[in-house]
Design a protein around this motif. Structure first.
Motif, mmCIF file in Angstrom:
data_model
loop_
_atom_site.group_PDB
_atom_site.id
_atom_site.type_symbol
_atom_site.label_atom_id
_atom_site.label_comp_id
_atom_site.label_asym_id
_atom_site.label_seq_id
_atom_site.Cartn_x
_atom_site.Cartn_y
_atom_site.Cartn_z
ATOM 1 N N PHE A 179 0.950 -1.118 0.119
ATOM 2 C CA PHE A 179 -0.025 -0.041 -0.080
ATOM 3 C C PHE A 179 0.776 1.300 -0.017
ATOM 4 O O PHE A 179 1.984 1.115 0.357
ATOM 5 C CB PHE A 179 -0.979 0.077 1.238
ATOM 6 N N ILE A 180 0.297 2.308 -0.446
ATOM 7 C CA ILE A 180 0.744 3.719 -0.438
ATOM 8 C C ILE A 180 -0.212 4.689 -0.049
ATOM 9 O O ILE A 180 -1.340 4.381 -0.533
ATOM 10 C CB ILE A 180 1.493 4.061 -1.506
ATOM 11 N N VAL A 181 -0.085 5.319 0.911
ATOM 12 C CA VAL A 181 -1.081 6.312 1.507
ATOM 13 C C VAL A 181 -0.563 7.789 1.532
ATOM 14 O O VAL A 181 0.737 8.254 1.952
ATOM 15 C CB VAL A 181 -1.515 6.121 2.912
ATOM 16 N N PHE A 182 -1.186 8.870 0.649
ATOM 17 C CA PHE A 182 -0.783 10.270 0.534
ATOM 18 C C PHE A 182 -1.504 11.080 1.574
ATOM 19 O O PHE A 182 -2.655 10.755 1.828
ATOM 20 C CB PHE A 182 -0.882 10.699 -0.749
ATOM 21 N N PHE A 183 -0.788 11.978 2.226
ATOM 22 C CA PHE A 183 -1.449 12.940 3.128
ATOM 23 C C PHE A 183 -0.792 14.142 3.024
ATOM 24 O O PHE A 183 0.299 14.546 2.469
ATOM 25 C CB PHE A 183 -1.363 12.217 4.498
ATOM 26 N N ALA A 184 -1.289 15.152 3.942
ATOM 27 C CA ALA A 184 -0.664 16.546 4.016
ATOM 28 C C ALA A 184 -0.612 16.997 5.435
ATOM 29 O O ALA A 184 -1.637 16.761 6.232
ATOM 30 C CB ALA A 184 -1.534 17.361 3.325
ATOM 31 N N GLY A 185 0.673 17.442 5.743
ATOM 32 C CA GLY A 185 0.922 17.961 7.125
ATOM 33 C C GLY A 185 1.473 17.028 8.122
ATOM 34 O O GLY A 185 1.300 15.778 7.987
ATOM 35 N N GLU A 186 2.031 17.639 8.880
ATOM 36 C CA GLU A 186 2.771 16.791 10.092
ATOM 37 C C GLU A 186 1.859 16.141 11.061
ATOM 38 O O GLU A 186 2.276 14.841 11.448
ATOM 39 C CB GLU A 186 3.715 17.750 10.704
ATOM 40 N N ARG A 187 0.621 16.731 11.144
ATOM 41 C CA ARG A 187 -0.245 16.094 12.166
ATOM 42 C C ARG A 187 -0.874 14.594 11.496
ATOM 43 O O ARG A 187 -0.982 13.718 12.237
ATOM 44 C CB ARG A 187 -1.474 17.192 12.452
ATOM 45 N N ALA A 188 -0.986 14.970 10.324
ATOM 46 C CA ALA A 188 -1.574 13.695 9.494
ATOM 47 C C ALA A 188 -0.461 12.555 9.511
ATOM 48 O O ALA A 188 -0.719 11.447 9.749
ATOM 49 C CB ALA A 188 -1.990 13.901 8.249
ATOM 50 N N ARG A 189 0.590 12.720 9.484
ATOM 51 C CA ARG A 189 1.861 11.990 9.578
ATOM 52 C C ARG A 189 1.868 11.315 10.789
ATOM 53 O O ARG A 189 2.121 9.928 10.799
ATOM 54 C CB ARG A 189 3.072 12.695 9.102
ATOM 55 N N LEU A 190 1.845 11.971 11.860
ATOM 56 C CA LEU A 190 1.840 11.420 13.154
ATOM 57 C C LEU A 190 0.844 10.345 13.410
ATOM 58 O O LEU A 190 1.146 9.274 14.039
ATOM 59 C CB LEU A 190 1.853 12.463 14.291
ATOM 60 N N LYS A 191 -0.487 10.561 12.999
ATOM 61 C CA LYS A 191 -1.556 9.847 13.148
ATOM 62 C C LYS A 191 -1.374 8.577 12.449
ATOM 63 O O LYS A 191 -1.338 7.381 12.804
ATOM 64 C CB LYS A 191 -3.086 10.614 12.675
#
Length: 691
Positions: A179-191
């Motif tokens: 899998f690969i999941v794209f996100f935006a922001g540091e907060r989303a990365r930590l979650k």
């Protein structure tokens, strides 16, 4: 004593001791009493350390190999998805009003980020991503939790096909998807990172540049090849270590078992009051006394002891254990007897007769010299390969067969003998000599073999005439022969058992057992089934057609009724009445005299000992204390049970020998039917009417 503190552990030194061989035992004993040194096993410590280190390194290498395999899988399957998603995000960032794909509309975070960047360029958010592998069964739950945690501001892409890979943590084959999941922001990365750790997802770095992706693929492939070579060399090394251990393993196991057995026996000894020697008691055969004394003398010399071991016989009234000296030939037969019960001390051993009776009774049921030769070949193979099989670890069935190889040998020899008597070679009759019978017609076909004509007065030289096989009169002839033969063998063996009880009574000088147990039992058995055996022999000699069933039944129901055509000799009716009276008189003879005789002897013995005590004899008083308690009711009930058991057992045991005939009939009859091309059902129907 050396002073020691409890608060802090003592300083330790590793020491080496060089001990002379003759002083090794005493040195170890004294050090053990002192309790201040911990010895290291010099045989296996280095090998154990080497194997543990090799296993630890192998586990680390396997874990690294599994991680690299997963990383290569991620690099291979994520490149296309990653590049496609990045192109879609760049297009939406440059052209906010353009919808590239209907699927991307469902992921509004890209549009929100692009819209926010167009209003305020200083708040542009960097697009991040996480790539890895997740267990296929958890993929759906993993995606839903990611969606709720980021409030839909993510883009999840998984491979269309799952792959079985070795999990780095457990080493087991698990079905996983990339899998690969794209996100935006540091907060989303930590979650997303915390959710990945919760699901046990393995994350791997993935470069954005295509050139770097290619270099990483080459590096991973090279590293996998190196690890595979290292793992193979580790397997070879461990195999060499185990091979070297295998040469000495049997010797070490035997040594450990021997030492454990020695110390287990030492625990059974008691300490003398002077605490200078150990005291042991046991039982041994009388003829082995010189051998035991020789072993004690050798032990004294080898240990350089100043004192010799003392061996003397202890007088006791305890009943000694039963011991029979056996070898590899007689041991299996003795084990068969012991499975039913062990004889009392110095009783006659039925195992001597079992060596002949057991294989012969088997051969009576399995009488076929073709099968016997096959069984003989198997027995000879086990005997010739005896040394080879003794050093091997065999399965349950093979262990049983190898332990009873000499039983199988005798069974096969007797089967060949009885097979010649039955004249059967794999259930096929063999015309070794000329038959004394011929067919009624020239064409000796199956249809014409209804009856046979005897043309020669000379009988068949040995065994059953093969002309009987396949004829209509075969079943009445063979069934009568084998059933009556089974009764004769059964009565003979029962009489042999009674003779053993007589030998026991004579050896123990017990007149009570002889007159009130052996004699009435012998009369009861032979007045019924001994008489039946005599009638069978007379009927064979005369060729009479008398019905022996009728004779034995009406011998009790109507003893005065004339026998008619069932009479085999003059005065048979009067003789049978006498046998019935003897059988009836033998039952109370077995039941009443022995208990009352024992009570009378006990009373006489007690009166004499009481007088001895009054006279001041210490010996008589000691004997009185050791006298067993006499209970007349218990003895009488025991004698009654023994009488009932013998009366009923005589009938049931004799009838049980008919199984020799029944099993013999079941072995050969279906094969004979098949040989003569008859249906088994027709044969069975025809055999049901045979008497």
């Amino acid at each position: 004593m050396v002073r020691m503190d409890l608060f802090r552990s003592e300083e330790m030194n590793k020491v080496q001791l060089i001990i002379p061989v003759e002083a090794a035992h005493n040195t170890v004993t004294y050090l053990a009493e002192l309790g201040l040194i911990q010895l290291i096993d010099m045989k296996l410590t280095e090998l154990e350390t080497e194997l543990l280190e090799s296993n630890c390194n192998s586990e680390k290498l396997k874990r690294s190999y599994s991680e690299l395999m997963e990383m290569g899988l991620v690099l291979h399957k994520t490149s296309t998805s990653f590049n496609s998603a990045r192109r879609t995000a760049d297009i939406q960032r440059r052209q906010p009003d353009l919808i590239v794909d209907a699927e991307d509309v469902n992921h509004p975070f890209l549009l929100e980020q692009v819209h926010e960047a167009s209003i305020n360029p200083s708040k542009q958010a960097q697009l991040g991503f996480v790539a890895g592998l997740v267990v296929n069964s958890k993929c759906h739950s993993f995606e839903r939790i990611l969606f709720h945690a980021t409030r839909g501001n993510m883009y999840f892409k998984r491979s269309t096909q799952a792959d079985f890979v070795a999990d780095p943590a457990s080493g087991e084959q698990v079905e996983k998807v990339v899998f690969i999941v794209f996100f935006a922001g540091e907060r989303a990365r930590l979650k997303i990172t915390k959710i990945c750790e919760t699901f046990g997802v393995n994350r791997y770095p993935f470069p954005e540049d295509s050139a770097r992706q290619g270099l990483m693929k080459v590096e991973v492939s090279t590293r996998l090849s190196e690890l595979q070579a290292t793992l193979n060399s580790g397997v070879v090394h461990r195999q060499n270590v185990f091979t070297n251990l295998g040469y000495n393993l049997d010797h070490w196991i035997g040594m450990v078992r021997r030492e454990k057995a020695v110390y287990c026996a030492l625990n059974m000894l008691s300490v003398d009051v002077t605490s200078k020697c150990l005291v042991a008691e046991g039982w041994c055969p009388v003829k082995t006394k010189p051998q035991i004394q020789d072993a004690l003398q050798r032990a004294t010399v080898d240990s350089n002891s100043q004192l010799s071991s003392i061996f003397h016989v202890v007088q006791t009234k305890e009943s000694p254990p039963t011991f029979y000296e056996t070898n590899k030939f007689t041991a299996p037969f003795q084990e068969i007897v012991n499975a039913y019960g062990v004889a009392r001390y110095q009783e006659a051993n039925p195992g001597c007769f079992t060596i002949v009776t057991f294989p012969f009774l088997f051969a009576v049921m399995f009488g076929d010299w073709g099968h016997g030769i096959a069984l003989l070949s198997a027995a000879l193979y086990l005997i010739l390969k005896e040394n080879h099989f003794e050093s091997k670890k065999l399965g349950d069935f093979m262990t049983m067969a190898f332990g009873g190889r000499y039983i199988i040998l005798l069974m096969s020899i007797f089967s060949i003998y009885t097979g010649f008597i039955y004249n059967e070679f794999f259930s096929v009759p063999i015309f070794i000599w000329d038959s004394a019978y011929s067919c009624r017609e020239n064409d000796c076909s199956d249809a014409s073999r209804i009856g046979l004509v005897k043309w020669s007065e000379l009988p068949y030289p040995f065994g059953l005439d093969p002309a009987w096989h396949g004829s209509r009169t075969e079943l009445p002839f063979t069934n009568s022969l084998k059933m009556k033969m089974s009764v004769l063998m059964g009565v003979s063996q029962l009489n042999l058992g009674l003779m053993l009880s007589w030998w026991n009574a004579d050896f123990n000088h017990s007149k009570l057992d002889f007159w009130y147990q052996f004699v009435p039992q012998l009369l009861f058995l032979n007045s019924l089934f001994g008489y039946l055996s005599m009638l069978i022999v007379i009927k064979w000699c005369q060729g009479s057609k008398a019905d022996l069933y009728h004779v034995m039944i009406y011998m009790f129901l109507s003893p005065s009724e004339p026998l008619g055509e069932n009479q085999l000799f003059w005065g048979q009716n009067y003789f049978q009445r006498m046998l019935v009276m003897i059988a009836l008189a033998a039952v109370p003879w077995m039941l009443f005299p022995k208990p009352f005789k024992l009570r009378k002897l006990h009373e006489q013995r007690m009166q004499g000992r009481i007088y001895g005590v009054l006279g001041g004899s210490d010996t008589e008083s000691v004997d009185l204390e050791h006298e067993e308690e006499f209970n007349f009711n218990e003895i009488f009930v025991h004698q009654m049970i023994h009488t009932i058991e013998f009366v009923l057992g005589t009938v049931s045991n004799t009838a049980s020998y008919l199984r020799l005939w029944a099993l013999r009939f079941n072995f050969c009859f279906p094969l004979i039917c098949k040989f003569y091309n008859r249906k088994a059902s027709k044969c069975y129907k025809s055999s049901k009417g045979v008497k």
